[in-house]
Design an enzyme around this catalytic site. Structure first.
Site, PDB file in Angstrom:
ATOM      1  N   LYS A   1       4.839   9.799   8.440  1.00 31.47           N
ATOM      2  CA  LYS A   1       4.672   9.282   9.793  1.00 31.47           C
ATOM      3  C   LYS A   1       5.676   9.838  10.801  1.00 31.47           C
ATOM      4  O   LYS A   1       5.528  10.947  11.299  1.00 31.47           O
ATOM      5  CB  LYS A   1       4.681   7.750   9.743  1.00 31.47           C
ATOM      6  CG  LYS A   1       3.506   7.173   8.907  1.00 31.47           C
ATOM      7  CD  LYS A   1       3.474   5.678   8.926  1.00 31.47           C
ATOM      8  CE  LYS A   1       2.509   5.114   7.902  1.00 31.47           C
ATOM      9  NZ  LYS A   1       1.106   5.090   8.364  1.00 31.47           N
ATOM     10  N   ASP A  55       9.420   2.854  -0.677  1.00 36.64           N
ATOM     11  CA  ASP A  55       8.371   3.509   0.098  1.00 36.64           C
ATOM     12  C   ASP A  55       8.654   3.233   1.570  1.00 36.64           C
ATOM     13  O   ASP A  55       8.287   2.181   2.088  1.00 36.64           O
ATOM     14  CB  ASP A  55       6.996   2.993  -0.317  1.00 36.64           C
ATOM     15  CG  ASP A  55       5.902   3.644   0.509  1.00 36.64           C
ATOM     16  OD1 ASP A  55       4.707   3.437   0.197  1.00 36.64           O
ATOM     17  OD2 ASP A  55       6.224   4.357   1.485  1.00 36.64           O
ATOM     18  N   TYR A 105       0.868  -1.177   0.000  1.00 38.15           N
ATOM     19  CA  TYR A 105       0.000   0.000   0.000  1.00 38.15           C
ATOM     20  C   TYR A 105       0.906   1.228   0.000  1.00 38.15           C
ATOM     21  O   TYR A 105       1.819   1.319   0.827  1.00 38.15           O
ATOM     22  CB  TYR A 105      -0.887  -0.002   1.243  1.00 38.15           C
ATOM     23  CG  TYR A 105      -1.785   1.211   1.377  1.00 38.15           C
ATOM     24  CD1 TYR A 105      -1.534   2.185   2.343  1.00 38.15           C
ATOM     25  CD2 TYR A 105      -2.889   1.396   0.547  1.00 38.15           C
ATOM     26  CE1 TYR A 105      -2.361   3.296   2.484  1.00 38.15           C
ATOM     27  CE2 TYR A 105      -3.714   2.499   0.676  1.00 38.15           C
ATOM     28  CZ  TYR A 105      -3.445   3.445   1.651  1.00 38.15           C
ATOM     29  OH  TYR A 105      -4.266   4.541   1.771  1.00 38.15           O
TER      30      TYR A 105
HETATM   31  P1  KE4 Z   1      -0.698   8.474   4.299  1.00 33.67           P
HETATM   32  O1  KE4 Z   1      -1.187   9.132   3.034  1.00 33.67           O
HETATM   33  O2  KE4 Z   1      -1.786   7.684   5.010  1.00 33.67           O
HETATM   34  O3  KE4 Z   1       0.038   9.462   5.228  1.00 33.67           O
HETATM   35  O4  KE4 Z   1       0.453   7.431   3.882  1.00 33.67           O
HETATM   36  C1  KE4 Z   1       0.143   6.453   2.927  1.00 33.67           C
HETATM   37  C2  KE4 Z   1       1.118   5.304   3.070  1.00 33.67           C
HETATM   38  C3  KE4 Z   1       2.134   5.181   2.141  1.00 33.67           C
HETATM   39  N1  KE4 Z   1       3.035   4.180   2.212  1.00 33.67           N
HETATM   40  C4  KE4 Z   1       2.984   3.270   3.219  1.00 33.67           C
HETATM   41  C5  KE4 Z   1       4.021   2.180   3.276  1.00 33.67           C
HETATM   42  C6  KE4 Z   1       1.976   3.352   4.212  1.00 33.67           C
HETATM   43  O5  KE4 Z   1       1.943   2.436   5.207  1.00 33.67           O
HETATM   44  C7  KE4 Z   1       1.021   4.383   4.137  1.00 33.67           C
HETATM   45  C8  KE4 Z   1      -0.110   4.518   5.137  1.00 33.67           C
HETATM   46  N2  KE4 Z   1      -0.225   3.451   6.091  1.00 33.67           N
HETATM   47  C9  KE4 Z   1      -1.564   3.229   6.600  1.00 33.67           C
HETATM   48  C10 KE4 Z   1      -1.499   2.086   7.629  1.00 33.67           C
HETATM   49  N3  KE4 Z   1      -1.385   0.816   7.004  1.00 33.67           N
HETATM   50  C11 KE4 Z   1      -2.138   4.476   7.170  1.00 33.67           C
HETATM   51  C12 KE4 Z   1      -3.371   4.296   8.006  1.00 33.67           C
HETATM   52  C13 KE4 Z   1      -4.592   4.853   7.340  1.00 33.67           C
HETATM   53  O6  KE4 Z   1      -4.784   4.634   6.113  1.00 33.67           O
HETATM   54  O7  KE4 Z   1      -5.387   5.493   8.065  1.00 33.67           O
END
Ligand code: KE4
Length: 444
Positions: A267, A239, A144
């Site tokens: 994060k 990523d 993701y």
């Molecule tokens: P954000 O757009 O949510 O800040 O980041 C996206 C993203 C990109 N790359 C990786 C490896 C990530 O884990 C994420 C976001 N992680 C999720 C948890 N699995 C965020 C939680 C959510 O979607 O609320």
């Protein structure tokens, strides 16, 4: 454990917010029941609005590596906010943050701040396409990278949890250049480059995938991805939104000794506030506006309050603490202990305890871990990719999740998410968690 106030809030939230949540993974749809609402979080614990206390292994999905409400982060936020919450004009903290990222992650010669991990990966993809003048991108099933259209293809995290890995609303034209492959399968990557000679701009990969639970790269796999992208004029994009500054000071790329051309972050570098970043080789980054033709922008990019929080977090992470007690073979002196030593110790203790608990209960559990990231899969088979993860017994996971919640332990409400430890977790927290697991696993 009653959650009357959370239930009332959720009923209200459902009237105004789709699903009652501002991000799908927060809902309990995958495990049944309703999410609780948090009143306060401090160190390794969260308290819900009904006063129930939980040991928190979600850690706001990764940012809370120092625990919640760390005093140095709170102080930094207060001081920055008192001087203005946003300028839209360059501010010194942006330079401090950029220098920190570049010094901690050697493959990053230049970096651009943005406001989420999604923005970071979306922009890195655009940059890779602009630099190579190629259109195709390779991603891996179950990984993701946020919710940008071209990356919502066989995506993990909530997209996988709620059964829409290929989201509705994304025209086929937006994903026609996205090639998805199984993770940990070099032959699939070789075949993709063979079939798309000169067309692949880059590979974007979670070096340690944490959005289908958690599984690790097989030995040599990341090195293979670095070699095959270089051999084909494509870029390797790590990523590290989740793994960056968590798996080591320099992230997964330090842990595994890989230098990707581009990296994405988020994060932890926001200290809990909205931040993303992407960076890499200077010649590639200088293709970005205003220097080059690849446009990317953001009103709140480099926001002073978010920068202050992230800088405080990184400075605390980089502070060496008391002696680790590990004599340095070269000098014989005790090497200073780092936050990463503490995270590794806590992770190892949790892993050993959870494996003992599962064995005692006679429940097949694969407990995957990398540093302070982990996942318990309810399967007797090893988990190396999404297909393996899908074999997990999700009914058992649901019972485990709620059983642990009733014991005051909060894991991610989905089998397809990673767990996170922080430097605020204590051996007592781990012992409580393992004792609870021993009781709960026996009931499955
Ligand atoms: P954000 O757009 O949510 O800040 O980041 C996206 C993203 C990109 N790359 C990786 C490896 C990530 O884990 C994420 C976001 N992680 C999720 C948890 N699995 C965020 C939680 C959510 O979607 O609320």
């Amino acid at each position: 454990m009653t959650r009357v106030k959370s239930e009332q809030l959720f009923a209200e939230a459902l009237k105004y917010i789709p699903g009652g949540v501002n991000s799908p993974v927060r809902t309990f749809r995958a495990v049944g029941g309703q999410p609780f609402f948090v009143n306060q979080a401090r160190k390794a614990h969260v308290w819900d609005v009904d006063g129930n206390k939980y040991v928190d292994y979600v850690g706001t999905w990764g940012p809370a590596i120092l625990g919640h409400a760390h005093p140095k982060i709170i102080k930094a936020v207060r001081q920055a906010a008192a001087k203005g919450t946003s300028f839209g004009i360059p501010n010194p903290l942006e330079v401090t943050m950029a220098k920190l990222i570049c010094s901690w992650v050697p493959s990053v010669q230049k970096v651009r701040m943005c406001n989420s991990g999604t923005e970071a990966t979306m922009s890195a993809i655009r940059l890779a396409r602009g630099f190579t003048k190629r259109d195709k991108i390779v991603k891996f099933d179950g990984c993701y990278h946020g919710h940008a259209d071209s990356l919502l293809v066989k995506a993990g995290s909530g997209a996988l949890t709620f059964g829409h890995p290929d989201s509705a609303g994304v025209p086929a034209a937006f994903t026609q250049h996205t090639i998805t492959l199984p993770y940990n399968d070099p032959d699939a990557v070789r075949a993709a480059f063979e079939a798309n000679r000169g067309q692949i701009a880059g590979i974007i990969v979670e070096p340690v995938p944490g959005n289908a639970g958690l599984y690790l790269p097989k030995p040599g796999y990341l090195e293979f991805l670095s070699e095959i992208t270089k051999a084909n004029g494509a870029l390797l994009i790590f990523d590290e939104v989740m793994t960056g500054f968590r798996l080591a000071k320099g992230g997964a790329q330090e842990r595994f000794g890989i230098a990707p051309e581009l990296s994405c972050f988020g994060k932890i570098i926001g200290g809990g506030l909205p931040v993303g970043a992407f960076g890499g080789r200077a010649d590639i980054m200088d293709c970005l506006a205003p220097v080059g033709p690849v446009y990317q922008a953001g009103t709140l990019s480099g926001n002073p309050v978010a920068m202050a929080a992230g800088i405080a977090a990184l400075e605390e992470l980089g502070t060496e603490v008391g002696p680790a007690g590990t004599a340095d073979s070269s000098t014989g002196g005790a090497r200073l202990k780092t936050a990463y030593d503490s995270l590794e110790e806590l992770g190892a203790a949790l892993e050993a305890g959870m494996k003992r608990a599962a064995k005692a209960a006679g429940v097949p559990v694969q407990f995957n871990r990398c540093g302070s990231m982990f996942c318990a899969y309810f399967t007797s088979e090893p988990v190396h990719n999404l297909a393996d993860a899908m074999k997990s017994d999700r009914e058992r996971f649901k019972k485990y999740f709620h059983g642990m919640l009733a014991e005051g332990v909060y894991f991610a409400p989905s089998q397809f998410e990673a767990g996170f430890l922080s430097t605020a977790h204590t051996p007592a927290d781990i012992r409580k968690t393992v004792r609870a697991a021993k009781r709960v696993l026996k009931t499955l």
